[in-house]
Write a protein that holds these residues in place. Structure first.
Motif: not given
Length: 297
Positions: A229-230, A239-241, A244, A269-271, A273, A277, A290
């Motif tokens: 994870q980042l 935590n948005t694209p 990140r 956390s990519w999910e 985003a 959240n 998604k």
């Protein structure tokens, strides 16, 4: 009249025969096989991800490649006194005279928790803290390919091995036992820094790991970091694209040298985003958001 009786009987038999054949000339009713073929298949967003994690040889090869590459660079990093893998915000203490260390995340970095994910899929559930804690206490997670060889190599050359995880701190005993059972080096209870570890005068945001990285950085020069994870490497405030990407941008040159990123399509956390959240959003709506995030050109 008697002579016409056979003719009459024949005519009646012919008519009855036609009537009995009529239903068979109609369109046949759909068979059970036909109905089953068009029935909708229940969907689970995590099925392919977990199946790939558990069965694809490519998954294991990526892990071996990553840890092997890190091992080949570790001794050079150890000799370079200007080498440090903490982001600037986390390096609060001069590092040149400090002892060397590496920092690794635990779950899906050194330990494989895909059986827990598989259980969720089979019963149609989602992550919850109680089931997760129960799984951790089983102490059955296996080491991921390459992780044992790398960490043992680091420990053999005098490099301290630390595990920063968002497992709750009260899972420390089970986690340390699992790490040892899997063959990963554990120097003592301080090797595990779980969620809830306190560093005075450091403000931790949610589950971010910045304070725990700073705590290690006060006593060690960090040669490398590993995670899926980042947030295992740098603090992600938005935590948005876009947020990140912004958090990672200053450190892209460290990927594959100081920072080693491992694949985890099953969670992260990519999910969230992709759906603002908002885990309280119904599962079906999260699924649709998604889908809307996918690129089609």
């Amino acid at each position: 009249m008697i002579k016409s009786l056979p003719v009459l009987l024949g005519t009646l038999l012919l008519l009855c025969g036609c009537a009995s054949q009529a239903p068979h000339s109609a369109t046949p009713a759909p068979s059970a096989t036909t109905s089953a073929a068009v029935a909708p298949v229940p969907s689970d967003d995590n099925l392919n991800a977990v199946a790939w994690t558990q069965t694809a040889l490519e998954h294991d090869l990526i892990y071996r490649e990553t840890f092997r590459s890190a091992q080949s660079q570790l001794l050079a990093a150890l000799k370079d006194k200007n080498w440090d893998a903490l982001p600037s915000d986390d390096r609060t203490t001069p590092y040149k005279n400090l002892k060397p260390a590496v920092i690794l995340d635990i779950d899906e970095t050194v330990l494989d928790n895909s059986p827990y994910q598989a259980r969720l899929i089979r019963k149609g559930g989602e992550f919850n803290e109680a089931d997760w804690a129960a799984w951790c206490k089983e102490e059955r997670a296996r080491a991921l390919p390459g992780a044992v060889a790398f960490t043992q190599f680091a420990a053999k050359h005098g490099v301290a091995v630390f595990y920063i995880s968002n497992r709750a701190q009260d899972l420390d005993t089970a986690t340390l036992n699992n790490l040892r059972k899997a063959g990963l080096p554990v120097s003592g209870p301080d090797a595990f820094l779980g969620l809830g570890t306190i560093l005075r005068d450091c403000d931790q945001v949610g589950t971010e790991k910045n304070c725990r990285r700073q705590l290690i950085g006060q006593h060690y020069r960090v040669l490398m970091q590993f995670g899926d994870q980042l947030g295992d490497f740098v603090t992600v405030l938005s935590n948005t694209p876009a947020g990140r990407a912004q958090a990672m941008a200053p450190y892209m040159g460290w990927i594959g040298t100081r920072w080693f990123v491992l694949p985890n399509p099953t969670y992260g956390s990519w999910e969230p985003a992709l759906f603002n959240n908002e885990w309280s959003t119904p599962r079906e709506q999260r699924h649709e958001q998604k889908i809307q995030a996918l690129r089609i050109d």
